[in-house]
Design an enzyme around this catalytic site. Structure first.
Site, short mmCIF file in Angstrom:
data_model
loop_
_atom_site.label_atom_id
_atom_site.label_comp_id
_atom_site.label_asym_id
_atom_site.label_seq_id
_atom_site.Cartn_x
_atom_site.Cartn_y
_atom_site.Cartn_z
N HIS A 78 0.84 -1.20 0.00
CA HIS A 78 0.00 0.00 0.00
C HIS A 78 0.87 1.25 0.00
CE1 HIS A 78 -2.87 3.07 1.29
NE2 HIS A 78 -2.06 3.33 2.31
N ASP A 107 6.20 21.87 -26.46
CA ASP A 107 6.15 20.52 -25.89
C ASP A 107 7.24 20.43 -24.84
OD1 ASP A 107 5.96 17.65 -25.43
OD2 ASP A 107 4.94 17.54 -27.36
N TRP A 143 7.18 0.19 3.85
CA TRP A 143 7.66 0.91 2.67
C TRP A 143 9.04 1.50 2.93
CZ3 TRP A 143 8.79 6.07 1.24
CH2 TRP A 143 8.64 7.02 2.25
N SER A 171 12.68 6.20 -14.17
CA SER A 171 11.56 6.96 -14.70
C SER A 171 11.52 8.35 -14.08
CB SER A 171 10.27 6.19 -14.43
OG SER A 171 9.18 7.04 -14.52
N SER A 172 11.67 8.42 -12.75
CA SER A 172 11.59 9.71 -12.07
C SER A 172 12.73 10.63 -12.48
CB SER A 172 11.67 9.53 -10.56
OG SER A 172 10.55 8.86 -10.11
N HIS A 255 13.43 11.82 3.26
CA HIS A 255 12.86 13.11 3.61
C HIS A 255 12.70 14.02 2.41
CE1 HIS A 255 10.97 15.86 6.23
NE2 HIS A 255 11.55 16.78 5.51
N GLU A 257 12.11 13.02 -0.42
CA GLU A 257 10.98 12.39 -1.11
C GLU A 257 9.64 12.95 -0.64
OE1 GLU A 257 10.46 10.40 -3.55
OE2 GLU A 257 8.38 9.80 -3.18
N TYR A 259 9.02 15.83 0.36
CA TYR A 259 8.85 17.16 -0.24
C TYR A 259 8.67 17.08 -1.74
CZ TYR A 259 9.08 19.16 4.21
OH TYR A 259 8.74 19.47 5.50
N SER A 270 -1.27 27.48 -5.00
CA SER A 270 -0.95 28.88 -5.26
C SER A 270 -1.55 29.38 -6.56
CB SER A 270 0.58 29.07 -5.30
OG SER A 270 1.15 28.58 -4.11
N HIS A 304 15.62 13.01 11.65
CA HIS A 304 14.50 13.15 12.59
C HIS A 304 13.58 11.92 12.51
CE1 HIS A 304 12.17 15.63 9.35
NE2 HIS A 304 11.95 14.36 9.18
N HIS A 305 13.80 11.06 11.56
CA HIS A 305 13.06 9.79 11.53
C HIS A 305 13.78 8.73 12.37
CE1 HIS A 305 10.37 11.04 8.24
NE2 HIS A 305 11.40 11.76 7.86
N THR A 330 7.51 26.86 5.76
CA THR A 330 6.20 26.26 5.54
C THR A 330 5.11 27.20 6.06
OG1 THR A 330 7.27 24.14 5.94
CG2 THR A 330 4.87 24.13 5.81
N LYS A 333 4.31 30.03 3.70
CA LYS A 333 3.39 29.67 2.61
C LYS A 333 1.95 29.76 3.07
CE LYS A 333 6.08 27.23 -0.49
NZ LYS A 333 5.56 27.70 -1.74
N ARG A 452 2.23 1.53 15.21
CA ARG A 452 1.79 1.36 13.82
C ARG A 452 2.22 -0.03 13.33
NH1 ARG A 452 6.17 4.90 10.39
NH2 ARG A 452 5.03 4.11 8.61
C1 HEM Z 1 6.05 21.09 8.95
C2 HEM Z 1 6.69 20.23 8.27
C3 HEM Z 1 6.97 18.80 8.72
C4 HEM Z 1 7.65 18.37 9.81
C5 HEM Z 1 8.29 19.25 10.86
C6 HEM Z 1 7.65 16.92 9.76
C7 HEM Z 1 8.24 16.10 10.69
C8 HEM Z 1 8.21 14.72 10.66
C9 HEM Z 1 8.87 13.86 11.59
C10 HEM Z 1 9.74 14.33 12.75
C11 HEM Z 1 8.59 12.57 11.25
C12 HEM Z 1 9.11 11.30 11.92
C13 HEM Z 1 8.14 10.82 12.91
C14 HEM Z 1 8.52 9.49 13.51
O1 HEM Z 1 8.74 8.51 12.76
O2 HEM Z 1 8.57 9.42 14.74
C15 HEM Z 1 7.76 12.60 10.10
C16 HEM Z 1 7.26 11.49 9.43
C17 HEM Z 1 6.71 11.51 8.16
N1 HEM Z 1 6.42 12.64 7.45
FE1 HEM Z 1 6.63 14.57 8.11
N2 HEM Z 1 6.99 16.51 8.66
C18 HEM Z 1 6.57 17.62 7.99
C19 HEM Z 1 5.91 17.64 6.79
C20 HEM Z 1 5.71 16.52 5.99
C21 HEM Z 1 5.28 16.57 4.63
C22 HEM Z 1 5.02 17.83 3.86
C23 HEM Z 1 5.18 15.30 4.21
C24 HEM Z 1 4.78 14.74 2.86
C25 HEM Z 1 4.10 15.33 1.98
C26 HEM Z 1 5.52 14.44 5.29
C27 HEM Z 1 5.53 13.07 5.22
C28 HEM Z 1 5.94 12.25 6.22
C29 HEM Z 1 5.93 10.81 6.13
C30 HEM Z 1 5.52 9.96 4.93
C31 HEM Z 1 6.38 10.35 7.37
C32 HEM Z 1 6.43 8.91 7.83
C33 HEM Z 1 7.62 8.24 7.48
C34 HEM Z 1 7.61 6.85 8.06
O3 HEM Z 1 7.03 5.94 7.45
O4 HEM Z 1 8.21 6.69 9.14
N3 HEM Z 1 5.85 15.22 6.36
N4 HEM Z 1 7.54 13.93 9.75
CU LIG Z 2 11.23 13.70 7.40
#
Ligand code: HEM
Ligand SMILES: [Cu+2]
Ligand SMILES: [Cu+2]
Lengths: 536, 365
Positions: A78, A107, A143, A171-172, A255, A257, A259, A270, A304-305, A330, A333, A452
């Site tokens: 998923h 084009d 994932w 591709s990307s 990370h 990714e 963004y 916008s 931070h992950h 952010t 914006k 999770r």
């Molecule tokens: C204000 C901006 C953001 C901050 C400060 C932030 C911070 C964080 C942090 C610290 C984690 C890790 C959490 C943990 O595993 O304990 C996390 C996870 C995640 N964030 Fe963000 N994030 C932000 C915006 C975004 C945006 C814009 C996206 C995507 C469009 C995003 C997608 C994700 C995803 C997919 C995960 C999970 C990753 C995983 O599977 O462990 N985040 N974020």
């Molecule tokens: Cu991150």
């Protein structure tokens, strides 16, 4: 200039070929955009079906519909399909359709490569899906595929997964190169960089993120491949390697990714908010700078992950500070979008409803992101449903919301027809309510201690899981209506004017009602560009 | 829109009053200084977010109501305001600095394990926890309780379903404890919310964390890092006792261990081995090889008709002691447990292997 090329294309040899070969051999950015978008939609349904399976199992405590191993396969696939199959291709599809029209180019710069970037995808997706039918099942390591669960302890199908990731990466990267080349080389000579609409800016910056991040992912999976098959020990401590290094490499890709998935969404929003506020975008240049700084910062916050992997304190402090800094651009914006609405003359057509709910719901996801960035607090949040809620708010009600908003907003330009507004409003309210029933309770679940990626849970989590699952089924069903709305528009929509939204600006709206197969064979004039710019 | 949100929250509230009462919606404050510090940080940042949300969404909703075309509002044409932009870049920076200071203090404190009075080593295995008390010489494995296992496909769930173990980790109250966390196979994560401890166990490396628990009681947690099929089924139970009760428990464990060592030297009857072997098999092996010995081919081989279980004892002992591929090593089990589980595998499911005695295992180590 637009009318000159408008009528002649049907009998002209540059018109589209007939039949299926049109789609296989096409090098037309509009055709390829359409292919990408339908592919993404199909993948959204496939990934969505898996989500329905997951929510079905989590409806109540106990194992009812599957075994834990299959559950892990479902969550893994998923995530992979939604990220690499739905959100990213949809953004590339929008980029294909819109960027040449927005920069006044005929084009994409590299049309044959464009064809190839698309046609790799169905094969990569097919290889990935085929792992379900292999001995030992599909990848079941999340994932994020942390080693050694994805190396020593993974099913044989993992090698197919690695191959699929390589293809997706090719591709990307090709898509990104194409967009950079188009924006830099094919842009109308009279258009300066700071004249470009924000969707173009955000995609240009995203392309650099892609070029930087995807090779790192390719490196990670290649190391996995050699660890699995050729006796290396990059991630195996018994051979001198380090499993935590895998996470550093993964998140150095991962990370940026996230963004990659959200920056084009910022661009879309916008466009939509100024149109329906009938007011120029507030802070055009600060939007560009904010996007660029987010992109830069996104490369230096990856760990931070990984606050719980045993990093030294100094590292944790650094990554906490850097992560908190991302909140500043952010925030800029969000403030700019609200200021654009301020003192406007607002109407609430469906694309605007999606955009407004994007601002609120994405910001909620930003707040939980900020909370997650506080390293000590992340000890309790990490790997719980709180994180699941966070990234679904930013990805579903963020990236996906913007994709749906963009589809409705530009559908008249793509088809020359208008969708059914009242049905679209029904669909919007249906989706926005159910998505919150689905994801909001997950904050509570996470805070109350539900990890999770578990197929079964203890009794105190039962109520919120039930609510979340019911919301999930309702949200899933809403996409049937979305498909109907789009098909109905293509078949039976009422013809529209060239500029169906009275507040819309942008070169694409100067084309005929349904954009011709070939547009901007001669570049737009300076005057036209200035009239249609976002900051005038 | 407002009405709909109200409706929605009312719906959520009524549907889940039970959950509100039982567990609450928020993070636990826990029973250690670290968990309380984390809780405080969490609440501060939460209210900061709420305050920002009120301002931003407030302005947005005001605009939506007051600056509508349908009530005849005409659009202004400004698109820049240096002062405002300066303000909303500067104020968030100040807020973030104000957050970063207490967060840094807590972080530095919780990473400092030097004050510890005792040490417990925690090893994650697929899918159970091993606890070692190096100074006391105690070591045991903690599995998901049989009552929970039996209830997975049963509507009648016991109390603490999936949060109960056969042997909890016992700790003294008011003592600073260092946890050394590691793993023997994939990455696991030892998490007990009330202790404010969550730490990855990485194979081949040792991480540390600490806690000083202020209240006697039983605290529950779960593995928090995806570790394979039964990741959702390896709970943690911490039984915190008074210092005296803890001492008594330690003494009991030590004499039980001495008894086990003594019994490993005697020769067991086949019935004794089979009886104990069945228990060990069901707790330690059935997750993969299944209760009826059928396995999950091709990932986990069947014991029924297995070449190893019906073949030479030395090969059998070797694979169980040292592991192989996806088969974990079980050298942390005692000689008697190992001998009995292998005898069980060799005699049950219609197999025809020979009996293995604890002394055979001992000499093979
Ligand atoms: C204000 C901006 C953001 C901050 C400060 C932030 C911070 C964080 C942090 C610290 C984690 C890790 C959490 C943990 O595993 O304990 C996390 C996870 C995640 N964030 Fe963000 N994030 C932000 C915006 C975004 C945006 C814009 C996206 C995507 C469009 C995003 C997608 C994700 C995803 C997919 C995960 C999970 C990753 C995983 O599977 O462990 N985040 N974020
Ligand atoms: Cu991150
Ligand atoms: Cu686990």
């Amino acid at each position: 200039m637009t009318t000159a090329t408008a009528t002649s294309h049907d009998d002209h040899h540059h018109g589209p070929e007939k039949g299926i070969m049109r789609w296989v051999k096409t090098t037309n950015h509009k055709d390829i955009g359409t292919l990408y978008l339908w592919f993404a939609f199909a993948m959204l349904l496939v990934g969505g079906a898996m989500a329905m399976g997951i929510r079905m199992e989590l409806l109540q405590p106990g194992m009812q519909v599957m075994d834990p191993h299959f559950f892990n396969q479902l969550t893994t696939m998923h995530g992979l399909i939604m990220v690499f199959g739905a959100i990213m291709p949809a953004m590339v599809g929008l980029g294909n359709w819109l960027i040449p029209m927005m920069v006044g180019a005929p084009d994409m710069a590299l049309p044959r490569m464009n064809n190839w970037s698309f046609w790799i995808l169905p094969f990569a997706g097919g290889i990935l899906m085929s792992t379900f039918f292999m001995d030992g099942g599909a990848p079941a390591f999340g994932w994020t595929f942390y080693a050694p669960l994805s190396t020593t302890f993974a099913p044989d199908s993992t090698d197919f997964f690695i191959f699929a990731v390589h293809l997706l990466g090719f591709s990307s990267i090709m898509g990104a190169i194409n967009i950079i080349a188009t924006v830099i080389n094919m842009r109308a000579p009279e258009m300066k960089l700071m004249d470009m609409p924000l969707f173009v800016w955000t995609w240009l910056i995203t392309s650099f993120l892609l070029i930087g991040a995807m090779p790192v992912l390719a490196g990670a999976v290649t190391m996995m491949l050699t660890d699995r098959n050729f006796g290396t020990a990059f991630f195996d401590a018994t051979g001198g390697g380090d499993p935590v290094m895998f996470q550093h490499i993964f998140w150095f890709f991962g990370h940026p990714e996230v963004y990659i998935m959200i920056l084009p969404a910022f661009g879309i929003i916008s466009h939509i908010i100024p149109t329906f506020s009938r007011k120029p975008l507030f802070g055009y240049s600060s939007m560009v700078y904010a996007t660029a700084s987010i992109a830069f910062l996104s490369y230096i916050v990856w760990a931070h992950h990984m606050f719980l992997t045993g990093m030294p304190v100094a590292g944790e402090l650094y990554f906490m500070y850097a992560t908190m800094m991302i909140a500043v651009p952010t925030g800029v914006k969000v403030f700019n979008w609200v200021s654009t609405m301020w003192k406007g003359s607002m109407t609430f057509e469906t694309p605007m409803l999606w955009a407004l709910s994007f601002v609120i719901l994405f910001t909620i996801g930003g707040f939980s992101g900020l909370m997650l960035g506080i390293a000590p607090a992340d000890i309790q949040y990490h790997d719980t449903y709180f994180v699941v809620a966070h990234f679904h708010y930013v990805l579903v009600t963020g990236a996906l919301w913007a994709i749906i908003a963009a589809t409705l907003y530009w559908l008249p330009k793509w088809t020359g027809k208008m969708y059914n507004e009242s049905l679209a409003k029904v669909h919007f309210w249906w989706a926005v309510i159910s998505v919150n029933v689905l994801f909001f309770p997950q904050h509570f679940l996470g805070l109350a201690g539900m990890p999770r990626r578990i197929p079964d849970y203890s009794l105190q989590f039962a109520d919120f899981n039930l609510i979340s699952s019911l919301g999930g089924f309702a949200f899933g069903a809403s996409f049937i209506l979305l498909a109907y709305i789009v098909v109905d528009c293509i078949r039976n929509g009422k013809p529209v004017d060239a500029r169906p939204w009275d507040g819309a600006k942008g070169l694409e709206w100067t084309l005929s009602a349904k954009a011709d197969y070939h547009t901007f064979n001669t570049p737009p004039s300076r005057e036209l560009i200035e009239n249609e710019s976002q900051h005038s | 829109m407002k009405r709909l949100t109200a409706l929605l929250s009312a719906l959520i509230a009524t549907l889940s009053t039970r959950a509100f009462a039982e567990y609450g919606l928020n993070m636990t404050e826990g029973v250690t200084s670290v968990s309380r510090d984390i809780y405080d940080l969490h609440m501060v940042i939460f209210w900061v977010c709420v305050a920002i949300a009120v301002v931003v969404f407030g302005a947005m909703f005001y605009s939506i109501f007051a600056h509508r075309k349908s009530i005849g509002h005409k659009a202004a044409n400004f698109h820049e305001n240096t002062k405002a932009e300066f303000l909303w870049t500067g104020v968030p920076i100040l807020i973030l600095i104000a957050m970063a200071i207490p967060a840094s203090k807590v972080l530095i404190d919780l990473e400092d394990t030097s004050k510890a009075e005792m040490t417990v080593k925690i090893t994650g295995h697929q899918w159970k926890w091993q606890y070692d008390y190096p100074e006391e010489g105690i070591s045991f494995i903690s599995n998901l309780a049989q009552t929970s296992k039996d209830a997975i496909n049963d509507n009648n769930k016991p109390e603490n379903y999936l949060l109960e173990v056969d042997k909890p980790l016992v700790l003294p109250v008011d003592t600073s404890i260092r946890f050394l966390v590691t793993s023997s196979d994939v990455i696991h994560d030892w998490w007990v919310p009330d202790l404010g401890v969550k730490q990855d166990g990485n194979p081949g490396f040792i991480n540390d964390a600490w806690a000083q628990i202020d209240e006697i009681g039983v605290y529950r947690g779960q593995c928090a890092e995806l570790c394979g099929k039964d990741h959702g089924f390896m709970p943690i139970v911490v039984d915190v006792r008074s210092k005296e009760d803890y001492k008594t428990w330690v003494a009991e464990q030590q004499s039980a261990k001495a008894a086990a060592v003594a019994s490993a030297t005697k020769t067991w009857s086949e019935d004794e081995l089979m009886a104990q072997g069945e228990n060990v098999y069901n707790t330690s092996c059935a997750a993969c090889h299944k209760k009826d010995g059928s396995g999950m081919v091709p990932v986990f081989p069947a014991m029924k008709g297995s070449k190893v279980a019906n073949g030479a004892a030395s090969d059998h002992i070797n694979i169980v002691l040292h592991g192989k591929g996806g088969m974990p090593a079980f050298k942390m089990l005692g000689d008697a447990d190992l001998a009995s589980v292998m005898t069980y595998e060799r005699k049950a499911f219609g197999n025809t292997g020979s009996v293995i005695q604890p002394s055979d295992v001992k000499s093979a180590r």
